[in-house]
Design a protein around this motif. Structure first.
Motif, PDB file in Angstrom:
ATOM      1  N   SER A 226      15.857  -9.794  -9.537  1.00 28.84           N
ATOM      2  CA  SER A 226      15.745  -9.619  -8.089  1.00 28.84           C
ATOM      3  C   SER A 226      14.493 -10.308  -7.552  1.00 28.84           C
ATOM      4  O   SER A 226      13.421 -10.218  -8.157  1.00 28.84           O
ATOM      5  CB  SER A 226      15.691  -8.127  -7.761  1.00 28.84           C
ATOM      6  OG  SER A 226      15.264  -7.939  -6.426  1.00 28.84           O
ATOM      7  N   ILE A 227      14.619 -10.954  -6.411  1.00 35.25           N
ATOM      8  CA  ILE A 227      13.460 -11.616  -5.807  1.00 35.25           C
ATOM      9  C   ILE A 227      12.354 -10.605  -5.477  1.00 35.25           C
ATOM     10  O   ILE A 227      11.207 -10.970  -5.300  1.00 35.25           O
ATOM     11  CB  ILE A 227      13.823 -12.408  -4.529  1.00 35.25           C
ATOM     12  CG1 ILE A 227      14.514 -11.511  -3.497  1.00 35.25           C
ATOM     13  CG2 ILE A 227      14.669 -13.608  -4.870  1.00 35.25           C
ATOM     14  CD1 ILE A 227      14.722 -12.207  -2.150  1.00 35.25           C
ATOM     15  N   ALA A 228      12.694  -9.317  -5.426  1.00 33.66           N
ATOM     16  CA  ALA A 228      11.685  -8.291  -5.139  1.00 33.66           C
ATOM     17  C   ALA A 228      10.667  -8.192  -6.276  1.00 33.66           C
ATOM     18  O   ALA A 228       9.556  -7.707  -6.078  1.00 33.66           O
ATOM     19  CB  ALA A 228      12.353  -6.940  -4.919  1.00 33.66           C
TER      20      ALA A 228
ATOM     21  N   PHE B  42      11.608  -2.560  -1.640  1.00 28.68           N
ATOM     22  CA  PHE B  42      12.286  -3.078  -2.825  1.00 28.68           C
ATOM     23  C   PHE B  42      11.306  -3.484  -3.922  1.00 28.68           C
ATOM     24  O   PHE B  42      11.572  -3.301  -5.101  1.00 28.68           O
ATOM     25  CB  PHE B  42      13.156  -4.289  -2.474  1.00 28.68           C
ATOM     26  CG  PHE B  42      14.460  -3.922  -1.844  1.00 28.68           C
ATOM     27  CD1 PHE B  42      15.428  -3.240  -2.559  1.00 28.68           C
ATOM     28  CD2 PHE B  42      14.734  -4.261  -0.531  1.00 28.68           C
ATOM     29  CE1 PHE B  42      16.641  -2.899  -1.986  1.00 28.68           C
ATOM     30  CE2 PHE B  42      15.945  -3.922   0.058  1.00 28.68           C
ATOM     31  CZ  PHE B  42      16.896  -3.236  -0.663  1.00 28.68           C
TER      32      PHE B  42
END
Lengths: 326, 422
Positions: free
Chosen positions: A119-121, A93
């Motif tokens: 997104s934390i990605a 990710f």
């Protein structure tokens, strides 16, 4: 033998001897403060000069600081840790999300509040690990990735500050006032103690199973690319720091000696000393893989020693942890 | 000694369960647990057999109607199966087997054609875009594989977890789901996968090529699923191994029940399946991502946890399996704690129910995952918070029943501390 047993029985009767408030004031809260300071320095460094080689020293320092408290998954860290250190990332990710943001010149980098929603990605240490160390993401000053590095660092500093504030405020309240009328988290001292103790064991399990186990893979099919932070060469360092963090927390929690734990940690240092490649990329070689296996066993022995020297002594078993499941 | 050990002693003295104790006799509670498991896997089996027939009908006479019927049969089969997930953690027989049936997430390009946006092989998986259906002669990790006939054996022995990669999911519910729905290319917008029935058409009408091989794959994967469920249903039947394992030691049986409830609630469902997907904002990070049936999967997972605690399961045909419950045992020891856990389980089910209601109203689970979608985040976090909160009470039950000592005894390092320090 008999004396030891009698002593053990006395201690079982007084679980209050384990000191959660002391663990907070001498280890946990200073740890979050140091992490916040190091992250602020990282953001300042990126702001001043976004080039990868200029940012890398502050990045390494901030990651070191994180490791002292990074394996905790309770209170504000339960969710907060995920957007600071999103790993493991089996489905890639982080690379995909960063590439997508760069290709689209995603304007989220221009506004901290918007960036906090991405997104934390694409947030936290593992986004920086790729941006600062992967040649595929090489960039020039003034480019979009340069702004992206600054935005990730800025966002990380803000997260670190928020984490420190909540740990020192509301969560310290909850841990140190079990049974208070407005405390739904911990009803008794034993529950608060069990929560912290569970974190000790879970962090070491994660180190043995994931930080070491994932790159080790199977004997036939080792997986060097699954090592944590291999791009920045931090894989081994993170293993050692996570064990040292558990040891320090254990000592802060217990007001008695932990000789087996300390001996087991010494064994971890010894096993770590045999490893040549700090990013575990040599795990494909059978001899090097063996060294990793020895290190993994040493980490598991630390966990076992803590179960004996803290868990058994207090008569508590660990509770559920966030890594139960797959 | 522990409360439980005292209780077991009393039961032994009474020479068998006395009527007054029957409702809180651990052996009887575990019998209910095993009965619910047996009924749940039996229902999973019969609904999978219905799916098998619907798939056969689709392949025999491909049409919009037969495809829709197969999809409906898949969704119906998920309801009982998801309620059995609570048996997974705490029962090694189930946990070792589960990956063949419900593995997720998957790199679906291994199986069939995918959209260009999917990309090709990745660092983590060289086989991510293998496309077995289009490729009769394969190479897997340097070894030539004859895939000219797509059989259950090929899928089970060669394709599933090929190259040791977990996301090479070649079998189970989600492989079948992909073959029935196809990729969901709507991102966080409305709509599920939209595979045309003509992907199974014969001759000229066939779309996306290899319709015969696709049909072979779908049939073989469905046959495998039925076989796997048949095996697990037998493990919980009166002489089954899984039943015998939990009944061998009542205290360990109670630990298995509570371990399943806590591990599914916290690490697996609240963490891995719900919160992580939300924080990644990725529409593929939903459990049933092709069919958009994720709301139901989460709901029935939660219901399974409640079933185990209350000792009651409503079967696929509407009949009820029930008996002495863990709830009654806890109520006898600590009535306030029993009320607390029952209330929290209700709260979770209300939160998971709200997700179902929203999804059925057109606000699908993948739409809730959209970056910055506050309403979606609130719905999902309602479920997550409920599941985390109930886990705290499940831990309190472990302590109240004196079972934490038993968990200790199960630890290798404590059974044999010297082994650790060679």
């Amino acid at each position: 033998m008999t004396r030891t047993l009698a002593l053990a029985l006395t201690l079982v009767a007084s679980p209050a001897l384990a000191d959660v408030p002391n663990a907070l004031t001498t280890h946990l809260l200073p740890g979050f403060h140091a992490f916040s300071t190091a992250s602020t320095a990282l953001a300042a460094s990126a702001r001043q000069d976004c080039r990868a080689e200029a940012v890398q020293p502050a990045y390494q320092a901030a990651f070191d600081a994180w490791m002292a408290v990074g394996d905790l998954r309770i209170g504000p860290s339960e969710q907060g840790a995920l957007s600071i250190a999103f790993w493991p990332d089996d489905r890639g990710f982080t690379g995909r999300t960063l590439s997508r943001m760069i290709a689209a010149s995603d304007p989220a980098v221009n506004d901290p509040a918007t960036f906090a929603e991405v997104s934390i990605a694409a947030r936290g240490f593992f986004a920086l690990d790729m941006l600062l160390y992967d040649p595929a993401f090489a960039y020039e000053p003034g480019s979009y990735p340069c702004t992206l590095v600054q935005a990730v660092a800025e966002d990380l500093a803000a997260q670190a500050e928020a984490l420190e504030t909540t740990w020192a405020g509301k969560f310290t309240e909850a841990l140190t006032n079990p049974g208070a009328p407005d405390n739904a988290l911990y009803l008794t001292e034993e529950e608060a103690l069990r929560a912290v103790y569970t974190q000790l064991l879970a962090g070491l399990e994660m180190t043995a199973d994931s930080r070491l186990g994932r790159p080790m893979g199977s004997f036939e099919r080792p997986r060097p690319r699954l090592a944590e932070a291999w791009r920045s060469g931090r894989s081994l360092r993170n293993v050692v720091l996570s064990v040292e963090a558990a040891q320090a927390l254990a000592h802060a929690l217990a007001d008695w000696d932990l000789p087996q734990t300390d001996a087991a940690v010494a064994q971890v240092h010894f096993a770590a000393g045999n490893i040549d490649d700090g990013s575990f990329q040599d795990v494909t070689d059978a001899v090097h893989r063996l060294h990793l296996e020895a290190l993994q066993q040493a980490v598991r022995a630390v966990r076992a020693a803590l179960e004996i020297e803290i868990g058994e002594r207090l008569g508590i078993a660990p509770g559920f942890n966030s890594q139960d499941g797959d | 000694m522990t409360t439980l050990t005292r209780r077991l002693g009393l039961i032994a003295l009474a020479l068998g369960p006395a009527p007054a104790l029957a409702d809180t006799d651990p052996a009887a509670i575990i019998a209910t647990y095993a009965d619910i498991a047996a009924a749940g896997y039996a229902d999973s089996l019969t609904t999978a057999q219905a799916l098998q027939q619907a798939v056969a009908a689709l392949i025999a006479q491909p049409s919009d109607e037969t495809l829709a019927a197969a999809r409906a049969a898949w969704i119906a089969a998920r309801a009982p199966y998801q309620q059995t997930e609570v048996f997974r953690f705490g029962n090694p027989i189930v946990d070792d087997w589960e990956g063949m049936v419900n593995a997720w997430p998957l790199d679906e390009g291994l199986i069939d054609y995918v959209d260009a946006s999917y990309g090709g092989p990745t660092d983590a998986n060289e086989l991510a875009a293998l496309n077995v259906i289009a490729t009769p002669q394969l190479t897997i990790a340097g070894i030539a594989v004859d895939a000219s006939a797509i059989t259950p054996a090929l899928i089970a022995n060669t394709l599933n977890e090929a190259d040791g990669i977990e996301t090479n999911v070649a079998r189970g519910y989600h492989a079948i789901e992909f073959l029935l729905w196809g990729q969901d290319l709507n991102g966080t917008g409305p709509g599920a996968g939209n595979r045309p029935w003509t992907d199974y058409a014969r001759g000229e009408a066939c779309t996306n090529d290899n319709c015969d091989r696709r049909a072979d794959y779908l049939q073989a994967a469905t046959d495998l699923l039925v076989g796997d469920l048949d095996y697990m249903a037998a493990q919980w039947a009166p002489n089954g191994e899984a039943r015998a394992a939990v009944q061998a030691d009542p205290a360990a049986g109670l630990v298995a029940m509570l371990t399943g409830m806590g591990s599914l609630s916290y690490g697996e469902q609240a963490g891995e399946r719900m919160r992580l997907g939300l924080m990644l904002n990725d529409p593929e990070e939903e459990h049933d991502c092709f069919s958009d049936n994720t709301h139901n999967s989460h709901y029935y997972d939660g219901l399974g946890v409640q079933n185990v605690y209350l000792g009651r399961y409503v079967r696929a045909d509407g009949s009820v399996v029930e008996g002495p419950s863990l709830s009654a045992l806890v109520a006898e020891t600590d009535p306030a704690l029993d009320a607390e856990l029952r209330a929290k389980l209700d709260t979770t089910m209300a939160a998971l129910g709200a997700i179902v209601t929203a999804a059925e109203g057109g606000f699908a689970y993948d739409m809730m995952l959209e970056t910055g979608n506050a309403r979606g985040e609130a719905l999902i976090m309602g479920g997550v918070n409920g599941l985390i909160d109930q886990t705290r009470s499940i831990e309190r039950v472990v302590t109240a029943l004196g079972l934490d000592g038993i968990a200790f005894e199960g630890s290798d390092s404590l059974d044999n501390p010297s082994a650790v320090f060679q």
